[in-house]
Design a protein around this motif. Structure first.
Motif, PDB file in Angstrom:
ATOM      1  N   ARG A 139      11.748  -1.978   6.385  1.00 13.85           N
ATOM      2  CA  ARG A 139      11.147  -2.341   7.667  1.00 13.85           C
ATOM      3  C   ARG A 139       9.990  -3.314   7.432  1.00 13.85           C
ATOM      4  NH1 ARG A 139      12.009   3.304   8.197  1.00 13.85           N
ATOM      5  NH2 ARG A 139      13.916   3.710   9.404  1.00 13.85           N
ATOM      6  N   ALA A 140       9.760  -4.152   8.428  1.00 11.58           N
ATOM      7  CA  ALA A 140       8.949  -5.349   8.220  1.00 11.58           C
ATOM      8  C   ALA A 140       7.511  -5.074   7.804  1.00 11.58           C
ATOM      9  CB  ALA A 140       8.963  -6.201   9.494  1.00 11.58           C
ATOM     10  N   MET A 141       6.898  -3.994   8.297  1.00 11.11           N
ATOM     11  CA  MET A 141       5.490  -3.734   7.996  1.00 11.11           C
ATOM     12  C   MET A 141       5.294  -2.887   6.748  1.00 11.11           C
ATOM     13  SD  MET A 141       3.631  -5.462  10.026  1.00 11.11           S
ATOM     14  CE  MET A 141       2.045  -4.674   9.821  1.00 11.11           C
ATOM     15  N   THR A 142       6.349  -2.701   5.966  1.00 10.31           N
ATOM     16  CA  THR A 142       6.229  -2.003   4.689  1.00 10.31           C
ATOM     17  C   THR A 142       5.390  -2.841   3.731  1.00 10.31           C
ATOM     18  OG1 THR A 142       8.415  -1.031   5.016  1.00 10.31           O
ATOM     19  CG2 THR A 142       7.518  -0.993   2.779  1.00 10.31           C
ATOM     20  N   ARG A 143       4.393  -2.230   3.114  1.00  7.97           N
ATOM     21  CA  ARG A 143       3.512  -2.971   2.211  1.00  7.97           C
ATOM     22  C   ARG A 143       4.258  -3.421   0.959  1.00  7.97           C
ATOM     23  NH1 ARG A 143      -0.314  -4.175   5.891  1.00  7.97           N
ATOM     24  NH2 ARG A 143      -0.951  -2.275   6.974  1.00  7.97           N
ATOM     25  N   GLN A 144       3.870  -4.554   0.472  1.00  8.93           N
ATOM     26  CA  GLN A 144       4.536  -5.108  -0.706  1.00  8.93           C
ATOM     27  C   GLN A 144       4.433  -4.175  -1.902  1.00  8.93           C
ATOM     28  OE1 GLN A 144       2.469  -8.812  -0.948  1.00  8.93           O
ATOM     29  NE2 GLN A 144       3.600  -9.748   0.745  1.00  8.93           N
ATOM     30  N   ARG A 145       3.332  -3.458  -2.025  1.00 11.19           N
ATOM     31  CA  ARG A 145       3.154  -2.592  -3.199  1.00 11.19           C
ATOM     32  C   ARG A 145       4.271  -1.559  -3.312  1.00 11.19           C
ATOM     33  NH1 ARG A 145      -0.756  -0.373   0.454  1.00 11.19           N
ATOM     34  NH2 ARG A 145      -0.255   1.801   0.973  1.00 11.19           N
ATOM     35  N   ALA A 146       4.861  -1.148  -2.163  1.00  9.15           N
ATOM     36  CA  ALA A 146       5.931  -0.157  -2.186  1.00  9.15           C
ATOM     37  C   ALA A 146       7.179  -0.689  -2.880  1.00  9.15           C
ATOM     38  CB  ALA A 146       6.273   0.285  -0.765  1.00  9.15           C
ATOM     39  N   MET A 147       7.358  -2.001  -2.900  1.00  9.15           N
ATOM     40  CA  MET A 147       8.546  -2.586  -3.520  1.00  9.15           C
ATOM     41  C   MET A 147       8.503  -2.503  -5.043  1.00  9.15           C
ATOM     42  SD  MET A 147      10.468  -3.437  -1.003  1.00  9.15           S
ATOM     43  CE  MET A 147       9.816  -1.890  -0.335  1.00  9.15           C
ATOM     44  N   GLU A 148       7.322  -2.297  -5.612  1.00 14.08           N
ATOM     45  CA  GLU A 148       7.223  -2.181  -7.067  1.00 14.08           C
ATOM     46  C   GLU A 148       7.935  -0.932  -7.576  1.00 14.08           C
ATOM     47  OE1 GLU A 148       3.216  -2.535  -8.430  1.00 14.08           O
ATOM     48  OE2 GLU A 148       2.748  -4.171  -7.051  1.00 14.08           O
ATOM     49  N   ARG A 149       8.162   0.033  -6.705  1.00 13.58           N
ATOM     50  CA  ARG A 149       8.783   1.296  -7.115  1.00 13.58           C
ATOM     51  C   ARG A 149      10.253   1.388  -6.684  1.00 13.58           C
ATOM     52  NH1 ARG A 149       3.824   2.519  -4.921  1.00 13.58           N
ATOM     53  NH2 ARG A 149       4.751   3.302  -2.999  1.00 13.58           N
ATOM     54  N   VAL A 150      10.792   0.311  -6.144  1.00 13.30           N
ATOM     55  CA  VAL A 150      12.191   0.295  -5.716  1.00 13.30           C
ATOM     56  C   VAL A 150      13.077   0.029  -6.939  1.00 13.30           C
ATOM     57  CG1 VAL A 150      13.900  -0.991  -4.390  1.00 13.30           C
ATOM     58  CG2 VAL A 150      11.716  -0.405  -3.350  1.00 13.30           C
ATOM     59  N   LEU A 209      15.639  -6.924  -8.125  1.00 11.39           N
ATOM     60  CA  LEU A 209      14.974  -8.200  -7.886  1.00 11.39           C
ATOM     61  C   LEU A 209      13.707  -8.026  -7.054  1.00 11.39           C
ATOM     62  CD1 LEU A 209      17.836 -10.803  -7.269  1.00 11.39           C
ATOM     63  CD2 LEU A 209      16.416 -10.472  -9.306  1.00 11.39           C
ATOM     64  N   LEU A 210      13.723  -7.114  -6.104  1.00  7.02           N
ATOM     65  CA  LEU A 210      12.513  -6.848  -5.320  1.00  7.02           C
ATOM     66  C   LEU A 210      11.414  -6.277  -6.218  1.00  7.02           C
ATOM     67  CD1 LEU A 210      13.799  -5.282  -1.973  1.00  7.02           C
ATOM     68  CD2 LEU A 210      12.569  -7.450  -2.241  1.00  7.02           C
ATOM     69  N   ALA A 211      11.782  -5.311  -7.038  1.00  7.61           N
ATOM     70  CA  ALA A 211      10.796  -4.666  -7.902  1.00  7.61           C
ATOM     71  C   ALA A 211      10.193  -5.658  -8.898  1.00  7.61           C
ATOM     72  CB  ALA A 211      11.437  -3.497  -8.641  1.00  7.61           C
ATOM     73  N   ARG A 212      10.984  -6.596  -9.377  1.00  9.24           N
ATOM     74  CA  ARG A 212      10.498  -7.521 -10.401  1.00  9.24           C
ATOM     75  C   ARG A 212       9.757  -8.713  -9.797  1.00  9.24           C
ATOM     76  NH1 ARG A 212      15.631  -7.129 -14.618  1.00  9.24           N
ATOM     77  NH2 ARG A 212      15.757  -4.844 -14.474  1.00  9.24           N
ATOM     78  N   PHE A 244      -3.170  -7.300  -6.939  1.00  9.16           N
ATOM     79  CA  PHE A 244      -2.848  -6.001  -6.342  1.00  9.16           C
ATOM     80  C   PHE A 244      -3.511  -5.818  -4.985  1.00  9.16           C
ATOM     81  CE2 PHE A 244      -6.723  -4.971  -8.687  1.00  9.16           C
ATOM     82  CZ  PHE A 244      -7.393  -4.100  -7.827  1.00  9.16           C
ATOM     83  N   GLN A 245      -4.680  -6.446  -4.781  1.00 10.28           N
ATOM     84  CA  GLN A 245      -5.328  -6.328  -3.472  1.00 10.28           C
ATOM     85  C   GLN A 245      -4.478  -7.000  -2.387  1.00 10.28           C
ATOM     86  OE1 GLN A 245      -6.741  -7.603  -6.226  1.00 10.28           O
ATOM     87  NE2 GLN A 245      -8.860  -6.937  -6.482  1.00 10.28           N
ATOM     88  N   ILE A 246      -3.862  -8.112  -2.741  1.00  7.98           N
ATOM     89  CA  ILE A 246      -2.968  -8.805  -1.812  1.00  7.98           C
ATOM     90  C   ILE A 246      -1.766  -7.931  -1.494  1.00  7.98           C
ATOM     91  CG2 ILE A 246      -1.438 -10.799  -1.526  1.00  7.98           C
ATOM     92  CD1 ILE A 246      -4.316 -11.635  -1.437  1.00  7.98           C
ATOM     93  N   ARG A 247      -1.173  -7.334  -2.524  1.00 10.52           N
ATOM     94  CA  ARG A 247       0.033  -6.527  -2.328  1.00 10.52           C
ATOM     95  C   ARG A 247      -0.261  -5.238  -1.582  1.00 10.52           C
ATOM     96  NH1 ARG A 247       0.460  -8.373  -7.675  1.00 10.52           N
ATOM     97  NH2 ARG A 247       0.031  -6.326  -8.584  1.00 10.52           N
ATOM     98  N   ASN A 248      -1.490  -4.764  -1.652  1.00 10.08           N
ATOM     99  CA  ASN A 248      -1.862  -3.565  -0.901  1.00 10.08           C
ATOM    100  C   ASN A 248      -1.883  -3.809   0.606  1.00 10.08           C
ATOM    101  OD1 ASN A 248      -2.123  -1.891  -3.104  1.00 10.08           O
ATOM    102  ND2 ASN A 248      -4.329  -2.185  -3.311  1.00 10.08           N
ATOM    103  N   ARG A 249      -2.147  -5.035   1.022  1.00  8.44           N
ATOM    104  CA  ARG A 249      -2.209  -5.371   2.436  1.00  8.44           C
ATOM    105  C   ARG A 249      -0.994  -6.173   2.902  1.00  8.44           C
ATOM    106  NH1 ARG A 249      -4.312  -2.899   6.148  1.00  8.44           N
ATOM    107  NH2 ARG A 249      -4.247  -4.786   7.390  1.00  8.44           N
TER     108      ARG A 249
END
Length: 276
Positions: A73-84, A89-92, A100-105
């Protein structure tokens, strides 16, 4: 500098947000994570009379797996993709986005909708043949990634539409994946980048970013990769028709050389991971 004045709207549900966009039209801009939009506003590179903040809309956050795909879903934070782990390809790609501050927001949907040609997520969406779901008061529609990105910061989304989710197909079985890029510093936008997915004897996907007004697929290179052509020759096919613009960051020729290098590394890495 500071942004020009604007009216701020923070709807609690999607229907309210869609009502606002239908009413306000071109005078409104959606605010997701704000990691690209806020600097643009602060520098007065763009101006909008209204900002519609989506951060309070809970239905736009989260990840689910359905019908062989990962639905983000669109408002999912980027940091969550690191654990997919089922869409590698998303995780990498994610750790290469800013800091990390950017990916947190920052949000997945925000990055896709912003359509920066040097951004990693549009290239991943293109390589995986992702589908992007748009919503408005007129209804919903699904747009293939290959049709969504039109030019720099430009997509097929209408002013009254919101990107609500992205559907990334999962590659099952023996496959290899790689994301490679060159930037002046870690966290900077890529001067050239490539994403690659490879299933031996079945399919290959290569997309480049940072070298054209949008991320681009390389079908001739994909065909060569499937045929077992050496990685350097695959890379040559990938950049054969590239004509990047000269800018203050790099010349066209430099970007082409870098693109060839990152494609070669990505192809080699994906093949090795797939055991080919």
């Amino acid at each position: 500098m500071k942004p020009a004045g604007f009216a701020y709207h923070a709807p609690d549900d999607l229907d309210h947000a869609l009502d606002l966009l239908a009413e306000l039209g071109d005078d409104a801009k959606v605010l997701a994570g704000g990691q690209s939009l806020v600097p643009i506003l602060a520098l007065r590179l763009a101006r909008f009379d209204h900002l519609v903040d989506l951060n309070r809309i809970g239905v736009l956050r989260g990840v689910e797996r359905a019908d062989g795909a990962l639905v983000v879903r669109a408002m999912t934070r980027q940091r969550a993709m690191e654990r997919v782990d089922d869409v590698p390809l998303l995780a990498r790609a994610t750790p290469l986005i800013g800091h990390f501050q950017i990916r947190n927001r920052g949000t997945v949907g925000g990055s896709l909708a912003h359509a920066d040609p040097a951004s990693e997520y549009p290239a991943v969406a293109l390589a995986l043949d992702a589908d992007l779901e748009l919503a408005s008061r007129r209804g919903r529609r699904s747009v293939p990634a290959s049709e969504f990105f039109q030019s720099t910061w430009t997509t097929t989304a209408d002013p009254d539409e919101v990107l609500v989710a992205a559907r990334f197909p999962r590659w099952e079985g023996r496959a290899g994946f790689a994301v490679e890029e060159v930037a002046r510093r870690h966290g900077d936008f890529a001067l050239a980048g490539a994403v690659c997915a490879y299933e031996p004897g079945a399919r290959a996907a290569i997309a480049l970013f940072g070298v054209a007004p949008t991320a681009v697929r390389a079908p001739a290179a994909e065909k060569a990769m499937l045929a077992g052509v050496p990685a350097d020759e695959v890379a040559h096919e990938a950049v054969r028709d590239l004509q990047p613009a000269d800018d203050v960051h790099a010349s066209s020729a430099t970007r082409v050389r870098l693109a060839r290098a990152v494609v070669r590394r990505a192809v080699t890495g994906a093949r090795e991971e797939a055991g080919a």
